[in-house]
Design an enzyme around this catalytic site. Structure first.
Site, PDB file in Angstrom:
ATOM      1  N   HIS A 164       9.775  -7.802  -1.047  1.00  0.00           N
ATOM      2  CA  HIS A 164       9.296  -8.423  -2.424  1.00  0.00           C
ATOM      3  C   HIS A 164      10.170  -8.155  -3.638  1.00  0.00           C
ATOM      4  O   HIS A 164       9.854  -8.766  -4.760  1.00  0.00           O
ATOM      5  CB  HIS A 164       8.025  -7.900  -2.782  1.00  0.00           C
ATOM      6  CG  HIS A 164       6.920  -8.382  -1.369  1.00  0.00           C
ATOM      7  ND1 HIS A 164       6.086  -9.506  -1.459  1.00  0.00           N
ATOM      8  CD2 HIS A 164       6.708  -8.047  -0.202  1.00  0.00           C
ATOM      9  CE1 HIS A 164       5.516  -9.657  -0.723  1.00  0.00           C
ATOM     10  NE2 HIS A 164       5.983  -8.819   0.317  1.00  0.00           N
ATOM     11  N   ARG A 310       1.969   3.671 -11.255  1.00  0.00           N
ATOM     12  CA  ARG A 310       2.796   4.725 -11.232  1.00  0.00           C
ATOM     13  C   ARG A 310       2.812   5.784 -12.682  1.00  0.00           C
ATOM     14  O   ARG A 310       3.994   6.408 -12.751  1.00  0.00           O
ATOM     15  CB  ARG A 310       4.161   4.218 -10.912  1.00  0.00           C
ATOM     16  CG  ARG A 310       4.373   3.264  -9.794  1.00  0.00           C
ATOM     17  CD  ARG A 310       5.576   2.690  -9.814  1.00  0.00           C
ATOM     18  NE  ARG A 310       5.575   1.420  -8.736  1.00  0.00           N
ATOM     19  CZ  ARG A 310       6.574   0.629  -8.491  1.00  0.00           C
ATOM     20  NH1 ARG A 310       7.889   1.067  -9.124  1.00  0.00           N
ATOM     21  NH2 ARG A 310       6.480  -0.477  -7.831  1.00  0.00           N
ATOM     22  N   ASP A 371      13.328  -8.764 -11.637  1.00  0.00           N
ATOM     23  CA  ASP A 371      12.029  -9.217 -11.009  1.00  0.00           C
ATOM     24  C   ASP A 371      12.310  -9.763  -9.448  1.00  0.00           C
ATOM     25  O   ASP A 371      13.112 -10.851  -9.552  1.00  0.00           O
ATOM     26  CB  ASP A 371      11.017  -9.796 -12.004  1.00  0.00           C
ATOM     27  CG  ASP A 371       9.544  -9.547 -11.787  1.00  0.00           C
ATOM     28  OD1 ASP A 371       9.266  -8.785 -10.799  1.00  0.00           O
ATOM     29  OD2 ASP A 371       8.722  -9.565 -12.703  1.00  0.00           O
ATOM     30  N   LEU A 375       4.915 -13.124 -10.427  1.00  0.00           N
ATOM     31  CA  LEU A 375       3.822 -14.036 -10.142  1.00  0.00           C
ATOM     32  C   LEU A 375       3.005 -14.507 -11.323  1.00  0.00           C
ATOM     33  O   LEU A 375       2.447 -15.733 -11.392  1.00  0.00           O
ATOM     34  CB  LEU A 375       2.975 -13.384  -8.868  1.00  0.00           C
ATOM     35  CG  LEU A 375       3.623 -13.107  -7.845  1.00  0.00           C
ATOM     36  CD1 LEU A 375       2.674 -12.368  -6.671  1.00  0.00           C
ATOM     37  CD2 LEU A 375       4.215 -14.483  -6.924  1.00  0.00           C
ATOM     38  N   LYS A 378       3.706 -17.632 -12.739  1.00  0.00           N
ATOM     39  CA  LYS A 378       3.254 -19.010 -12.090  1.00  0.00           C
ATOM     40  C   LYS A 378       1.824 -18.971 -12.111  1.00  0.00           C
ATOM     41  O   LYS A 378       1.337 -20.223 -12.133  1.00  0.00           O
ATOM     42  CB  LYS A 378       3.328 -18.584 -10.275  1.00  0.00           C
ATOM     43  CG  LYS A 378       5.144 -18.593 -10.006  1.00  0.00           C
ATOM     44  CD  LYS A 378       5.338 -18.564  -8.630  1.00  0.00           C
ATOM     45  CE  LYS A 378       6.927 -18.797  -8.390  1.00  0.00           C
ATOM     46  NZ  LYS A 378       7.000 -18.755  -6.923  1.00  0.00           N
TER      47      LYS A 378
HETATM   48  C1  GDG Z   1       6.173  -7.203  -6.661  1.00  0.00           C
HETATM   49  C2  GDG Z   1       7.773  -7.544  -7.356  1.00  0.00           C
HETATM   50  C3  GDG Z   1       6.986 -10.054  -6.908  1.00  0.00           C
HETATM   51  C4  GDG Z   1      -1.775  -7.802 -13.259  1.00  0.00           C
HETATM   52  N1  GDG Z   1      -2.551  -7.451 -14.032  1.00  0.00           N
HETATM   53  C5  GDG Z   1      -3.908  -7.614 -13.448  1.00  0.00           C
HETATM   54  C6  GDG Z   1      -3.659  -8.092 -12.160  1.00  0.00           C
HETATM   55  N2  GDG Z   1      -2.260  -8.492 -12.186  1.00  0.00           N
HETATM   56  C7  GDG Z   1      -1.552  -9.006 -10.737  1.00  0.00           C
HETATM   57  C8  GDG Z   1      -1.092 -10.357 -11.631  1.00  0.00           C
HETATM   58  C9  GDG Z   1      -0.098 -10.721 -10.158  1.00  0.00           C
HETATM   59  C10 GDG Z   1       0.498  -9.337  -9.790  1.00  0.00           C
HETATM   60  O1  GDG Z   1      -0.733  -8.467 -10.246  1.00  0.00           O
HETATM   61  C11 GDG Z   1       1.824  -8.941 -10.451  1.00  0.00           C
HETATM   62  O2  GDG Z   1       2.656  -9.642  -9.668  1.00  0.00           O
HETATM   63  P1  GDG Z   1       4.170  -9.624 -10.178  1.00  0.00           P
HETATM   64  O3  GDG Z   1       4.765 -10.590  -9.209  1.00  0.00           O
HETATM   65  O4  GDG Z   1       4.204 -10.160 -11.341  1.00  0.00           O
HETATM   66  O5  GDG Z   1       4.680  -8.133 -10.035  1.00  0.00           O
HETATM   67  P2  GDG Z   1       4.740  -6.687  -9.268  1.00  0.00           P
HETATM   68  O6  GDG Z   1       3.525  -6.323  -9.015  1.00  0.00           O
HETATM   69  O7  GDG Z   1       5.785  -5.980  -9.691  1.00  0.00           O
HETATM   70  O8  GDG Z   1       5.131  -7.347  -7.553  1.00  0.00           O
HETATM   71  C12 GDG Z   1       7.395  -8.905  -7.768  1.00  0.00           C
HETATM   72  C13 GDG Z   1       5.566  -9.533  -6.061  1.00  0.00           C
HETATM   73  O9  GDG Z   1       5.682  -8.331  -5.690  1.00  0.00           O
HETATM   74  C14 GDG Z   1       5.413 -10.426  -5.007  1.00  0.00           C
HETATM   75  O10 GDG Z   1       6.280 -10.715  -3.933  1.00  0.00           O
HETATM   76  O11 GDG Z   1       6.871 -11.188  -7.471  1.00  0.00           O
HETATM   77  O12 GDG Z   1       8.800  -9.468  -8.286  1.00  0.00           O
HETATM   78  O13 GDG Z   1       7.868  -6.694  -8.231  1.00  0.00           O
HETATM   79  O14 GDG Z   1      -0.674 -11.468  -9.342  1.00  0.00           O
HETATM   80  O15 GDG Z   1      -1.987 -11.298 -11.550  1.00  0.00           O
HETATM   81  N3  GDG Z   1      -4.663  -8.368 -11.298  1.00  0.00           N
HETATM   82  C15 GDG Z   1      -5.773  -7.773 -11.850  1.00  0.00           C
HETATM   83  N4  GDG Z   1      -6.059  -7.241 -12.993  1.00  0.00           N
HETATM   84  C16 GDG Z   1      -5.023  -7.128 -13.747  1.00  0.00           C
HETATM   85  O16 GDG Z   1      -5.240  -6.362 -14.948  1.00  0.00           O
HETATM   86  N5  GDG Z   1      -6.980  -8.305 -11.007  1.00  0.00           N
END
Ligand code: GDG
Length: 726
Positions: A164, A310, A371, A375, A378
């Site tokens: 990921h 973390r 990154d 997501l 998106k």
């Molecule tokens: C890794 C990779 C890759 C955020 N705040 C809250 C919350 N979120 C949710 C968002 C989103 C998710 O968390 C974050 O996803 P990201 O993709 O932006 O980032 P990482 O956590 O670093 O994820 C990344 C991903 O894996 C998937 O392969 O895209 O590059 O680093 O869905 O909506 N959800 C809730 N409360 C929050 O306060 N419920």
């Protein structure tokens, strides 16, 4: 019935312990939703850490039983294991290394050892739960060693791996002391998926350089097993975000937040606390924007949501302090009684709140330094039911490859980010709608469900391909047939290629004279009067004479250009004009001048450019140049340009191993024919063999041969077994 097992560091559930009571809340994250269709079905299973420390045996049992009902299997980890394996090696070594934060990488052998141990712990659970016909899908950087650990115990099982986070360039990856172990761990999988083409090519280049395995069209051969590497950009559960944006609870929240905030425009910044997300740089850009565009003071605020993550790791604590300090300073400097530039929240929110933020924001500022995908950007687009709003997106996020209708920026270019914040705030509505409708269409199509389907179907494709190849392997039954045919024959013709077939390749092609085992084998093979052994090679006659002249074998040199029957003199195919050698030799010399480590071998009927000792990558590049160059030059000369193992050879078309072999077939009565070779020049030989012949390819590339074996070592073993009477 075969089943599918998903493995990730964390189970998709959060378990809370209050007194003696345990409560289970299933995760609603994107991955959990996407994979829900898989793990919740039949006897499928999700294996991972349940997220809390349990010491008591009864408690472990009770959790295991409750999770079993949800098709989950817990791997219990101790506090020390989480500290060393997860917070340590995963998050202080791999995470910074893979996100190009070299200065943060911790190199500690003890952490690595914990990583190996915990991966093995996961592997043991998988091995216990899985059958050889099952499919295993491993997720992410915490479990890079798992594919190989499972493969060792279950060699034929289907294993997919998805990473990921980014896979860094070879230059960054090579810094890790454990780089080879990590790569070989991953290569235990049959299919390796990354978010982007760049991650995939970085991985392939590391495999090429560190494991010396070359690739073609995303495929690498690991111990004769084709492994596929591909890009699978992960999508979101589009409908979930679009639906949430229309929920009454969301609208109600939006109203509430609005009345508290006032009517100013909003820029949304929302991420987990992580240095890879570029939060301080983003704050600096926002500050610069306020400086440059004072007319926006009082008109726009930044809604800064940082989700705790973390915070046990030192680097994250420091980052949190930096953010706190910057927000305080900017608000202190620009804030007014009735307006705050930044509204800062360090906590997590339920989906309805996120959805309300996405709806309210005029601009989403998603500017990670690196990154894997991202997501949040998106989800922002999917939540824009009226298609109004502007996405500013870092080109360092995997999602930038798909969302080219966003405003793309370089997060290190603070000036640029400050300027595009302005551009976004004044962007005409019809342009916003135009951009967002394009992005929405793509996000709907490439959803998380699509991603899961495509990954699983590609895994099935590669497995089928392997099976097709594996059926050709010389197994016990084939060996039995081969031996029976051999024993009942009285005129046996045995064609053997030399390099890569009887002898393994080495760096110096002149240092592969037969070793003792081969000498003994050739002696025994030729001692039987029923055997006629023909060594059929691309090498020059002098070297064959020197190495093999003493054996009672027939020799074919230069792919058939010269030959010698046992006890007779060398003969040559009618001497052809070789003026061509002067011109083409001149060209090849230029390539030698430009490519240290390469050299030209002048053979009777051909010229060979060798690049085995040239820097990896450069040799292949030059070979491509030479081939395209020579194709033009050679067309009029009746010459053929062929590629071999680290060589490019130019030769007369009349000469090939197939023609040479047919001479023997015509001249010698035979009731058993065996022909073994490893490279494409041996394909000519396989093609000319009679239907009843046993043709065997060394290695696993596609071939005209009926069967395959892995290595010269296996060829020797097979020949030895063939001639051993029992
Ligand atoms: C890794 C990779 C890759 C955020 N705040 C809250 C919350 N979120 C949710 C968002 C989103 C998710 O968390 C974050 O996803 P990201 O993709 O932006 O980032 P990482 O956590 O670093 O994820 C990344 C991903 O894996 C998937 O392969 O895209 O590059 O680093 O869905 O909506 N959800 C809730 N409360 C929050 O306060 N419920």
């Amino acid at each position: 019935m075969s089943k599918t097992l998903i493995i990730s560091n964390r189970l998709p559930v959060s378990i809370k312990k209050e007194g003696d009571k345990l409560t289970f809340t299933p995760s609603t994250g994107g991955l959990a939703t996407g994979l829900g269709s898989i793990y919740k079905t039949g006897s499928n299973l999700w294996i991972g850490w349940p997220g809390l420390y349990i010491n008591k045996k009864e408690e472990k049992e009770s959790i295991t039983n409750s999770l079993q009902e949800e098709n989950m299997l817990p791997v219990f980890l101790t506090e020390k294991e989480i500290k060393e394996f997860y917070e340590g090696f995963s998050n202080e070594t791999l995470w910074p290394a893979f996100h190009y934060f070299n200065q943060y990488v911790v190199y500690e052998q003890a952490l690595w050892e914990a990583y190996v141990r915990v991966n093995q712990k996961f592997a043991n659970e998988v091995i216990k739960a899985a059958e050889p016909s099952d499919t295993v899908w491993v997720h992410d950087y915490q479990l890079l060693l798992l594919p190989q650990m499972v493969r060792e115990k279950l060699p034929d099982i289907s294993i997919g791996f998805f990473q990921h986070i980014p896979f860094p360039s070879y230059e960054a990856f090579r810094q890790l002391p454990w780089r080879r172990e990590l790569l070989y761990g991953m290569l235990g999988a049959d299919l390796l998926g990354f978010h982007t083409y760049d991650d995939m090519r970085h991985f392939l280049s590391a495999v090429n350089r560190l494991a010396g395995i070359s690739y073609s069209q995303g495929e690498v051969i690991v111990d004769s097993r084709p492994v596929m590497v591909d890009a699978f950009p992960m999508g979101i559960d589009y409908d979930r975000y679009a639906d949430a944006a229309a929920l009454p609870e969301t609208l109600e929240r939006e109203k509430r937040y609005r009345s508290a905030l006032g009517e100013q425009k909003l820029i949304l910044s929302m991420d987990r606390l992580d240095y890879s997300k570029g939060i301080p740089q983003r704050l600096a850009a926002f500050e610069l924007f306020l400086e440059r565009h004072p007319e926006f003071k009082g008109e726009v605020s930044l809604l800064l949501i940082v989700v705790p993550s973390r915070d046990n790791v030192g680097m994250y604590k420091e980052l949190k302090e930096t953010i706190d300090e910057m927000v305080g300073r900017i608000n202190g400097k620009y804030g007014r009684m009735n307006w705050m530039p930044i509204h800062y929240f360090y906590r997590s929110y339920p989906l309805e709140a996120l959805s309300a933020f996405y709806r309210m924001a005029n601009v989403a500022l998603v500017t990670p330094m690196r990154d894997g995908m991202n997501l949040v950007c998106k989800e922002f687009i999917a939540s824009k039911l009226d298609q109004k709003g502007v996405l500013i997106l870092s080109e360092m996020a995997g999602s930038a490859k798909e969302l080219s209708d966003a405003i793309l920026i370089n997060p290190n270019n603070i000036n640029q980010v400050a300027e595009v914040i302005h551009q976004a705030l004044v962007m005409p509505i019809d342009e916003q709608i135009k951009r967002n409708s394009v992005m929405q269409k793509s996000l709907k199509r490439y959803s998380i469900h699509h991603w899961v389907d495509i990954f699983m179907s590609q895994l099935a494709v590669i497995k089928e391909k392997q099976k097709a190849l594996f059926t050709k392997k010389v197994d016990a039954a084939t060996m039995k047939n081969l031996k029976a045919a051999y024993q009942s024959a009285s005129h046996r013709l045995i064609f053997l290629d030399y390099d890569g077939t009887l002898m393994p390749f080495t760096d110096n092609p002149m240092l592969v004279c037969p070793d003792e085992t081969l000498i003994a084998l050739l002696k025994d093979l030729t001692a039987n009067k029923k055997n006629k052994v023909v060594i059929i090679s691309g090498r020059g006659k002098n070297v064959l004479e020197e190495w093999l002249g003493a054996f009672p074998v027939d020799l074919v040199a230069e792919h058939g250009g010269c030959y010698k029957e046992k006890g007779k003199d060398w003969e040559m195919v009618k001497k052809l004009k070789d003026d061509w050698k002067k011109d083409i030799g001149g060209w090849l010399k230029l390539y030698v001048d430009r490519t240290p480590g390469s050299f030209v071998e002048n053979k009777e009927y051909s010229l060979v450019w060798h690049y085995r000792k040239v820097e990896t990558g450069l040799g292949e590049l030059r070979a491509r140049e030479i081939i395209s160059h020579l194709k033009h030059l050679s067309a009029n000369e009746n010459l053929q340009v062929v590629e071999g193992n680290m060589i490019v050879e130019v030769k007369r078309t009349e000469i090939n191993k197939g023609r040479a072999a047919s001479k023997w077939l015509k001249k010698n009565a035979h009731d058993f024919v065996l022909s073994i070779g490893d490279d494409f020049t041996d394909e000519d030989m396989f093609k000319m063999m009679p239907e009843t012949a046993f043709t065997i390819k060394v290695g696993s590339a596609a071939s005209e041969a009926k069967y395959s074996v892995k290595s010269p070592e296996e060829v020797r073993k097979m020949l030895r077994e063939l001639i051993t009477e029992n």
